[in-house]
Each structure stands twice: as C-alpha cells, then as structure tokens.
Design a protein around this motif. Sequence first.
Motif, PDB file in Angstrom:
ATOM      1  N   MET A   1       0.837  -1.209   0.000  1.00 48.54           N
ATOM      2  CA  MET A   1       0.000   0.000   0.000  1.00 48.54           C
ATOM      3  C   MET A   1       0.865   1.250   0.000  1.00 48.54           C
ATOM      4  O   MET A   1       0.553   2.229  -0.688  1.00 48.54           O
ATOM      5  N   ALA A   2       1.952   1.242   0.772  1.00 44.02           N
ATOM      6  CA  ALA A   2       2.835   2.407   0.799  1.00 44.02           C
ATOM      7  C   ALA A   2       3.443   2.659  -0.583  1.00 44.02           C
ATOM      8  O   ALA A   2       3.478   3.807  -1.065  1.00 44.02           O
ATOM      9  N   LEU A   3       3.925   1.606  -1.224  1.00 40.24           N
ATOM     10  CA  LEU A   3       4.496   1.756  -2.566  1.00 40.24           C
ATOM     11  C   LEU A   3       3.459   2.293  -3.528  1.00 40.24           C
ATOM     12  O   LEU A   3       3.743   3.173  -4.359  1.00 40.24           O
ATOM     13  N   CYS A   4       2.245   1.791  -3.438  1.00 36.75           N
ATOM     14  CA  CYS A   4       1.183   2.221  -4.344  1.00 36.75           C
ATOM     15  C   CYS A   4       0.894   3.712  -4.189  1.00 36.75           C
ATOM     16  O   CYS A   4       0.755   4.442  -5.171  1.00 36.75           O
ATOM     17  N   LEU A   5       0.821   4.183  -2.947  1.00 39.44           N
ATOM     18  CA  LEU A   5       0.549   5.608  -2.701  1.00 39.44           C
ATOM     19  C   LEU A   5       1.692   6.475  -3.218  1.00 39.44           C
ATOM     20  O   LEU A   5       1.462   7.535  -3.808  1.00 39.44           O
ATOM     21  N   LEU A   6       2.922   6.043  -2.985  1.00 35.52           N
ATOM     22  CA  LEU A   6       4.078   6.809  -3.454  1.00 35.52           C
ATOM     23  C   LEU A   6       4.145   6.844  -4.974  1.00 35.52           C
ATOM     24  O   LEU A   6       4.395   7.899  -5.584  1.00 35.52           O
ATOM     25  N   LEU A   7       3.892   5.706  -5.611  1.00 37.62           N
ATOM     26  CA  LEU A   7       3.916   5.672  -7.079  1.00 37.62           C
ATOM     27  C   LEU A   7       2.793   6.497  -7.685  1.00 37.62           C
ATOM     28  O   LEU A   7       2.967   7.147  -8.716  1.00 37.62           O
ATOM     29  N   ALA A  35      -8.577  -8.990  -1.335  1.00 33.38           N
ATOM     30  CA  ALA A  35      -8.226  -8.330  -2.592  1.00 33.38           C
ATOM     31  C   ALA A  35      -9.310  -7.344  -3.012  1.00 33.38           C
ATOM     32  O   ALA A  35      -9.014  -6.248  -3.504  1.00 33.38           O
ATOM     33  N   GLY A  36     -10.576  -7.715  -2.793  1.00 36.11           N
ATOM     34  CA  GLY A  36     -11.675  -6.796  -3.097  1.00 36.11           C
ATOM     35  C   GLY A  36     -11.635  -5.554  -2.221  1.00 36.11           C
ATOM     36  O   GLY A  36     -11.972  -4.442  -2.681  1.00 36.11           O
ATOM     37  N   ARG A  37     -11.233  -5.722  -0.957  1.00 38.32           N
ATOM     38  CA  ARG A  37     -11.120  -4.574  -0.063  1.00 38.32           C
ATOM     39  C   ARG A  37     -10.050  -3.592  -0.556  1.00 38.32           C
ATOM     40  O   ARG A  37     -10.227  -2.380  -0.535  1.00 38.32           O
ATOM     41  N   VAL A  38      -8.937  -4.144  -1.040  1.00 35.45           N
ATOM     42  CA  VAL A  38      -7.880  -3.294  -1.596  1.00 35.45           C
ATOM     43  C   VAL A  38      -8.397  -2.523  -2.802  1.00 35.45           C
ATOM     44  O   VAL A  38      -8.110  -1.338  -2.977  1.00 35.45           O
ATOM     45  N   SER A  39      -9.190  -3.182  -3.642  1.00 37.62           N
ATOM     46  CA  SER A  39      -9.770  -2.498  -4.802  1.00 37.62           C
ATOM     47  C   SER A  39     -10.600  -1.298  -4.369  1.00 37.62           C
ATOM     48  O   SER A  39     -10.531  -0.219  -4.976  1.00 37.62           O
ATOM     49  N   GLY A  40     -11.394  -1.492  -3.309  1.00 39.25           N
ATOM     50  CA  GLY A  40     -12.212  -0.391  -2.812  1.00 39.25           C
ATOM     51  C   GLY A  40     -11.378   0.756  -2.299  1.00 39.25           C
ATOM     52  O   GLY A  40     -11.680   1.937  -2.565  1.00 39.25           O
ATOM     53  N   TRP A  41     -10.328   0.454  -1.526  1.00 42.14           N
ATOM     54  CA  TRP A  41      -9.448   1.515  -1.019  1.00 42.14           C
ATOM     55  C   TRP A  41      -8.821   2.316  -2.161  1.00 42.14           C
ATOM     56  O   TRP A  41      -8.778   3.554  -2.116  1.00 42.14           O
ATOM     57  N   LEU A  42      -8.331   1.609  -3.195  1.00 43.00           N
ATOM     58  CA  LEU A  42      -7.651   2.295  -4.286  1.00 43.00           C
ATOM     59  C   LEU A  42      -8.632   3.054  -5.167  1.00 43.00           C
ATOM     60  O   LEU A  42      -8.319   4.140  -5.672  1.00 43.00           O
ATOM     61  N   GLU A  48      -6.227   2.982 -10.441  1.00 41.42           N
ATOM     62  CA  GLU A  48      -6.679   1.810 -11.188  1.00 41.42           C
ATOM     63  C   GLU A  48      -6.116   0.543 -10.550  1.00 41.42           C
ATOM     64  O   GLU A  48      -4.942   0.492 -10.170  1.00 41.42           O
ATOM     65  N   HIS A  49      -6.946  -0.500 -10.450  1.00 41.38           N
ATOM     66  CA  HIS A  49      -6.520  -1.713  -9.758  1.00 41.38           C
ATOM     67  C   HIS A  49      -7.082  -2.949 -10.440  1.00 41.38           C
ATOM     68  O   HIS A  49      -8.223  -2.941 -10.908  1.00 41.38           O
ATOM     69  N   GLU A  50      -6.272  -4.011 -10.506  1.00 44.40           N
ATOM     70  CA  GLU A  50      -6.713  -5.279 -11.070  1.00 44.40           C
ATOM     71  C   GLU A  50      -6.360  -6.412 -10.113  1.00 44.40           C
ATOM     72  O   GLU A  50      -5.327  -6.358  -9.435  1.00 44.40           O
ATOM     73  N   ILE A  51      -7.209  -7.429 -10.083  1.00 50.65           N
ATOM     74  CA  ILE A  51      -6.953  -8.627  -9.275  1.00 50.65           C
ATOM     75  C   ILE A  51      -6.609  -9.773 -10.224  1.00 50.65           C
ATOM     76  O   ILE A  51      -7.370 -10.088 -11.137  1.00 50.65           O
ATOM     77  N   LEU A  52      -5.442 -10.369 -10.018  1.00 51.38           N
ATOM     78  CA  LEU A  52      -4.983 -11.506 -10.820  1.00 51.38           C
ATOM     79  C   LEU A  52      -5.072 -12.757  -9.957  1.00 51.38           C
ATOM     80  O   LEU A  52      -4.559 -12.780  -8.839  1.00 51.38           O
ATOM     81  N   THR A  53      -5.707 -13.793 -10.456  1.00 51.14           N
ATOM     82  CA  THR A  53      -5.976 -14.988  -9.651  1.00 51.14           C
ATOM     83  C   THR A  53      -5.132 -16.164 -10.119  1.00 51.14           C
ATOM     84  O   THR A  53      -5.067 -16.460 -11.323  1.00 51.14           O
ATOM     85  N   TRP A  54      -4.488 -16.816  -9.166  1.00 49.81           N
ATOM     86  CA  TRP A  54      -3.719 -18.036  -9.445  1.00 49.81           C
ATOM     87  C   TRP A  54      -4.680 -19.215  -9.431  1.00 49.81           C
ATOM     88  O   TRP A  54      -5.175 -19.612  -8.385  1.00 49.81           O
ATOM     89  N   ARG A  55      -4.926 -19.778 -10.589  1.00 46.51           N
ATOM     90  CA  ARG A  55      -5.878 -20.876 -10.716  1.00 46.51           C
ATOM     91  C   ARG A  55      -5.136 -22.199 -10.896  1.00 46.51           C
ATOM     92  O   ARG A  55      -3.953 -22.234 -11.188  1.00 46.51           O
TER      93      ARG A  55
END
Length: 413
Positions: A1-7, A35-42, A48-55
């Motif tokens: 989250m810190a990196l995301c805010l700085l970038l 992951a959905g909670r992070v999307s809401g925060w951003l 812009e935010h995307e969730i990538l899922t390991w299937r």
Amino acid sequence: MALCLLLARWCRAHGHRLVAMTVDHGLRADSAAEAGRVSGWLAARGIEHEILTWRGVKPVSGLQAAARSARFALLTDRAASLGARGLFLAHHVQDQAETMVMRLARGSGPDGLAGIRSRQMRDGIPVLRPLLPVPPGSLRAHCLAEGQVWVEDPSNRDRRFERVRVRQQGKGMTDAGLDAARLNRLAQAFGRLRDWSEIRLADFLIEFGDLDPRGFVTLSLSAVLNLPLPLRVKLLSGLLQSIGGLDYPPRAERMSRFLSWLDDGHGARTTLGGCLVWRGRDDRLWIARETPRETGPEMLCGQGMSRWDGRFDVSWSGVQPVWIHMLARKGERRLRLSGSMGKPGLALPVGVRASLPAVTDLDGRLFAPHLSDTWTSLRPLEAGLFHIEFRPAVPWVANAFRASRDDRAATND
C-alpha cells in the motif's frame, strides 16, 4: 500500500499511467475478500486496480516457491499485455535481511549473498524495487500519515515457512550484531561484486561467444576453460538456465559433475538442466535445448502473447488454432521429404534443429519459423499471423550480454 501511494503521487506528477495489481493466490478462504477490499481503497483514491488470480491445482510441497513463480508469471504477463515500462515491487530492507540470513544458512556463494536485486529483467519486463533500503516501520508510518489502512497477511505468522521462522528470530540476530541495516550493507558489497562479474562475462560473450536468437549458443571451449572457476560456473550455469527455460540454475553438485566432464575431455556430449551440450569442431562448445522424449504440442488460439517451453514468446492471430511443438527428428524428416527444408537449416547441427519450435495447422501442414521455406505444402503461412521471439525468463548473465562494448561505453559516458 505504501508503494502504491508513493507511485500514484509520482505518476500523477509526471504524466504516467499507474495500474496496481493484487495477486490472489487462492490459498486462504478470505483472500478474495481481502483483494476486493484493496480495490475499494484504491478506487476511493482514483487508482486503477486489477486482481490476478492463481488458478489450478496447488502443490502440497514447495508451496511458497510455486506461489512465487506463479505470482511473477501473472504479474509479468499482465505487465507485458499493458505495455508497461516497469513492474514495481515493494520489498523492503527487512525482506533483504531475511533473504541474506536464509542464504547464509544454505552456504550460498557470492551471487546468492548479493541478495534481492533492486533492478532485474523478468520475462522481458524491467522489475524494480525502489523501497529495498527502506525499513518496514517507515512504510507503515507513511500509510498512517496518509490515513491508509492495510492488510496483514496471516501467512506471515505461519512457522511452516522458513522466512517466517527467520523473521521471528530477528531480535536474537540483532543482539548478535546482524541487524537489517548491517545485512543490507553486506548485500550491497556482494552486489557490487556480482555487477563486476556480469560486466566481465558480458565482455567475454562478445569476444568468445555466439548467442543465437533461435535459442542456442556456441563458445570458444579453450576460452571457457581459461576462465577463473567462479566465473566459469556463473557463465555456464546462467547459459544452461536460459537455454533450458528453467526458473533456477542447475544444482551445485550437478554443475560440479558437468565441469569435470568439460575438463577431462571424455565423452562427446552430455545433458544438464534441460540442455544438450557437446564439443564441436574448431574448439567450439555448443549448448542447445535438449529434445525431450515426449514433445507434446501446445495449442495457440490467437489470444495474444503466450510463453512456450519457458523460452519463447509466441503469438498467433489466425482464425483457426495451430499447435506449437519442437521440430524433433520426425518433423525434420517431413520437411526433407517435402523438399521444403531451406539451406540455412542444413547448416545447423541436428541437436539444434531438433529443438527448434515448429507449428502444425489444422490441415496437418508443418512450419518451422527459424528455417526458410518450410511449409509442407505450396500455400505459405499468411504474413503477420505468427510471431515468435526467444526471450528466456532469466536472461543470460542478467541481460548484460545484449549490449555491445560501444553501447555500454556510450551509456557510461
């Protein structure tokens, strides 16, 4: 989250697009909700935010290593599809310290003790870790100052994992004088040694090697044997890793047997790390991808870029699917019988030709893109539909070989 805010602040100031990505490994019941909670925060911050899922099926053993490989693949594939100029990861100084402790315990050599790289190429994408010198406490403080909460991963407290056990012993290491700052300085010292060795080997490859974009290499055998042993090991293990399409170089004991084979001169050829190695004429050492007994085809359906055999980026934009596979002896015989084997292909040793990629379409026609005029019928492949490029996940000698001496001199000036 810190990196995301700085970038986000930096990108807005310089007119760049930022896409944040969260990998949901699917290993915990609440990971998707997190992951959905992070999307809401951003989203609330306009990021812009995307969730990538390991299937797929998850391994029982080696879970963290498998998750790391899957995470890198998901992130670099998506970054490539976005045309990203860089992939930023948030490793910090404590991550570096823990990595150093684990590698010290395993008896790693100088390259391993250089720790996590601040910059590297992965699957053709520049990977950057700008927070590597920063303590995690400073990053938490930045989030608090920005009014941003974050998620603490429960797996960071799971003692089944080596890194967690090392982290929980942190106070004892600090009391012994091995705090994060000192371990980071040690990593930097070994990092300078690693950088020097890679420049030296890049110069060696320019002078004594021939790195072919079809995915094989020839070297001056006498020049290789004249290299100091640590540089010889680094050069050959890096080449084997890249040409074999592996995530990691061969193990030390296997490299030791390989070096003995190289020194004693007995036996014309050997295999290691998914590669076939042989002594050729005129003091040449050849390294090519080994042709496995089973070379099953992989379908291409025209859905953008995909990875094949851990070595090639391939794309097919035709309407009908095609299958990509190794040419192998059977495919080469078909090309010869059809009269479509081009002269450039004849100059390559059979060990190289067999490992080259080939494509078969629904009509059963065979095409070897690195050989000339190779369709097994008169109708040629439609221009522009098929593209293939040799791009190993971990390039030879950390990608330093790509630049010529003149290019590097101009950059340094």
